[in-house]
Write an enzyme that holds these catalytic residues in place. Structure first.
Site, PDB file in Angstrom:
ATOM      1  N   CYS A   1      -6.772   1.015   3.052  1.00  0.00           N
ATOM      2  CA  CYS A   1      -7.706   2.139   3.061  1.00  0.00           C
ATOM      3  C   CYS A   1      -7.580   3.004   1.818  1.00  0.00           C
ATOM      4  CB  CYS A   1      -7.461   2.991   4.297  1.00  0.00           C
ATOM      5  SG  CYS A   1      -7.788   2.147   5.834  1.00  0.00           S
TER       6      CYS A   1
ATOM      7  N   GLU B   1       0.866  -1.186   0.000  1.00  0.00           N
ATOM      8  CA  GLU B   1       0.000   0.000   0.000  1.00  0.00           C
ATOM      9  C   GLU B   1       0.895   1.225   0.000  1.00  0.00           C
ATOM     10  OE1 GLU B   1      -2.771   0.353   3.288  1.00  0.00           O
ATOM     11  OE2 GLU B   1      -3.811   2.000   2.286  1.00  0.00           O
TER      12      GLU B   1
ATOM     13  N   GLU C   1     -11.767  -3.745   3.953  1.00  0.00           N
ATOM     14  CA  GLU C   1     -12.286  -3.387   5.281  1.00  0.00           C
ATOM     15  C   GLU C   1     -13.629  -2.681   5.203  1.00  0.00           C
ATOM     16  OE1 GLU C   1      -9.425  -1.599   7.940  1.00  0.00           O
ATOM     17  OE2 GLU C   1      -8.385  -3.510   8.164  1.00  0.00           O
TER      18      GLU C   1
END
Ligand code: AHR
Length: 662
Positions: free
Chosen positions: A247, A49, A379
């Site tokens: 995220c 990420e 998530e």
């Protein structure tokens, strides 16, 4: 991202009580003929990420920050200097009507400027790592109506002293943009160097995409990746690379979600975006953190292919981060999100006469990237997620039934949200469920048997993000210490033993820059010139390099070894090379002697290898500027019988590689 606080004191007590539980050691039996599961080639992978300067300022080797003046503050990272600078010498212009993706550029006006009179410098990402004797590739886009300006390009050390220079004379004129380049050799090294352009002569010139790369990128690709960082991944031989998040997939709000189509095609045409980690944590602000997407989806697929890892992209499912805005795409507006997923599969695998397959071929990879898995959402949770993923599933399975789909089970490995999703995902016959756990080391020890009770016939499990937290989730006090790594090693015996249901696992996050991180702990730390491996890295690497092909039972009194007397063990055969591999964790502070009987395999006379990762200090860490405290040490021994007595050092992770007669 979890923001739950976990009470620390009882947890410490727990670490010791788990270790003092247990009974007297009994002989362990390894049942070499009872093959309980195949180990998937994807079993041990990595999760990339762009957090902690993972991509920009990290693995993407571009050294100039804000190279095309598109940051919210257009001159962020740049500094104008020199006695001949006047009002209007350097202006940032915006031509969005002509180039919506990259509208800004720098206009430079000079009148009889002399060297040292008018300059603009760039600070890099927390400085620039410059290696003595290495060539650096400078390039820029320019246009001018009347040539006359010349450039002196300099690499500078920490004190501002030039350590490399070159001259450039842009010659093309007219309304079109041109690219020019120059190679500069560094005469000395700097960990936090910088870069400067001196303007000389008279004229007006527009500059954009001002870029500087080291010549020693991964595989020598121009404008490519930092070789030492890719090498650290290659050294793990990961089974897969999950990308791009995290995220970052979801975005703070939907407009800032990760959109793969903006990351392919010519680099200068990739529209930059504010990195969502830019302002996520008030205690670790990074106002200069942007995503230029120089590491885009093509480069990602290429890197995965280079190092023999299966790609696993995760895409937005029409939901922004539920910790932030929780913004939702209405069900009636979901089509573009689903189309993005369908198009990504075509980009990866479609032939060159499809729209997206053609783009991949035009970018230099006519062959398919062999994509076999795709994640829908990261998530995400709740009925809104199930509603959306059901639509994705119908469309993706209708067109690409061969692609395995990975679904999120939320942020926590237990609790109401998890149970709701776990049930719902099993109800729709999910292929793979992605579970995340950022927990204290004690949790990892206590949960090493988590998957012993999972349904073998149900969906497969992807332990997609996990890391033991020495303090608590998102605390800046978290350390990659030996205690965290050891507890992960213990937990991973349970993943390996349950390879029938656990098909993939990856630590998170992967990279962190020592001067630019937002989240800790992280698997691999870097500065501008060096990489260092944490104890956690070595645990991951030992599992991955010793993945084997087939799980075999290793038992104490007929039961799996998962915390009994603070010991944890699992075993696999590598049937291709005829090697039995046993992994053992001694999580206690005392040395143990353990007898193991090898049943059903002929190993007498075998020259075995023993690899140990050990430290008496659970707080031990590795660091760039310090001696490595925790790293694998290998030794040899010969088996006299099909039985052995092992000394297991306190706080140790041991891997035994024992050749057997096939
Ligand atoms: O790994 C850091 C973050 O933790 C990831 O972006 C997110 O998926 C998780 O909450």
């Amino acid at each position: 991202m979890k923001k739950k606080l976990i009470v620390v004191l009882p947890a410490i007590v727990l670490w010791f009580s788990v270790n003092s539980l247990g009974q007297q050691n009994t002989e362990w039996v390894l049942k070499g003929k009872e093959k309980t599961a195949r180990v998937e080639p994807t079993m041990w992978g990595v999760f990339f990420e762009d957090i902690n300067l993972g991509a920009d300022g990290g693995i993407y080797a571009e050294m100039i920050k804000n190279r095309s003046f598109e940051f919210s503050k257009p001159l962020m990272g740049w500094k104008v200097s020199g006695p001949e600078v006047k009002e209007g010498s350097f202006l940032v212009l915006n031509e969005s009507a002509l180039n919506a993706n990259n509208p800004r550029f720098l206009r430079v006006k000079a009148e009889d400027a002399s060297p040292g009179g008018m300059g603009i410098s760039n600070e890099g990402f927390r400085g620039m790592g410059i290696k003595a004797g290495l060539n650096y590739d400078f390039s820029m886009h320019y246009r001018q109506t009347a040539p006359g300006i010349k450039l002196l390009v300099e690499l500078l050390d920490e004190t501002g002293k030039p350590i490399g220079k070159g001259n450039l004379e842009p010659t093309e004129s007219g309304k079109d943009w041109h690219k020019t380049s120059l190679q500069i050799k560094a005469g000395a090294a700097a960990v936090k160097g910088s870069f400067r352009l001196w303007i000389t002569g008279t004229g007006e010139i527009d500059l954009d995409q001002i870029s500087l790369f080291p010549a020693d990128t991964w595989k020598g690709r121009k404008g490519g990746l930092r070789a030492d960082m890719v090498q650290a991944l290659a050294d793990m031989k990961p089974g897969f690379i999950r990308f791009p998040g995290g995220c970052i997939v979801e975005g703070h709000e939907l407009s800032s979600r990760y959109q793969w189509k903006k990351t392919v095609g010519p680099v200068y045409d990739r529209q930059l975006s504010i990195n969502r980690w830019n302002a996520e944590f008030a205690h670790r602000p990074a106002p200069d953190y942007y995503q230029t997407f120089g590491l885009g989806f093509f480069e990602y697929f290429q890197m995965a292919e280079d190092i023999g890892a299966a790609p696993l992209p995760i895409l937005n499912c029409g939901m922004a981060c539920q910790f932030n805005t929780a913004e939702l795409a209405p069900m009636d507006d979901l089509e573009p999100y689903i189309q993005d997923a369908l198009d990504l599969i075509e980009f990866a695998n479609g032939d060159a006469n499809t729209k997206w397959g053609k783009l991949r071929a035009d970018m230099g990879h006519p062959a398919s990237f062999g994509l076999k898995m795709l994640g829908v959402g990261n998530e995400n949770w709740g009925p809104q997620y199930v509603e959306r993923l059901t639509r994705f599933k119908a469309a993706l399975k209708a067109k690409y039934p061969e692609i395995n789909l990975v679904y999120s089970s939320g942020t926590d490995p237990e609790g109401e949200k998890f149970e709701y999703l776990d049930k719902a995902l099993r109800g729709i016959d999910a292929d793979i469920i992605d579970e995340h756990y950022y927990r204290r080391p004690e949790w990892f020890l206590q949960n090493a048997a988590r998957y012993d009770r999972y349904d073998r016939k149900g969906p497969k499990i992807f332990a997609g993000e996990y890391a033991a937290q020495s303090d608590k989730t998102v605390s800046i006090a978290n350390r990659n210490n030996w205690q965290t790594a050891l507890s992960e090693a213990a937990f991973m015996t349970g993943l390996e033993r349950n390879a029938a249901v656990v098909h993939m696992a990856s630590y998170a996050p992967l990279f962190a820059h020592t001067d630019g991180w937002q989240w800790t702990p992280d698997l691999i730390w870097v500065d501008n010139l060096k990489v260092y491996q944490t104890p956690n890295y070595y645990v991951q690497q030992l599992y991955s390099l010793n993945k084997g092909t087939t799980v075999v039972p290793i038992l104490a009194a007929g039961a799996a070894i998962s915390g009994r007397d603070s010991l944890y063990a699992s075993a696999v055969l590598d049937e291709a090379s005829g090697v039995l591999i046993i992994k053992i964790v001694n999580a206690s502070g005392s040395e143990k002697q353990q007898e193991i009987r090898l049943d059903g395999l002929i190993t007498i006379g075998s020259k075995a290898e023993r690899i140990s990762l050990q430290n008496n200090d659970l707080q031990a860490t590795n660091a760039v500027a310090a001696p490595v405290q925790v790293k694998p040490v290998s030794s040899a021994y010969t088996l006299k019988k099909n039985k052995m007595t092992l000394d297991l050092a306190p706080y140790s992770f041991t891997v035994l590689r024992i050749p057997y007669k096939k």
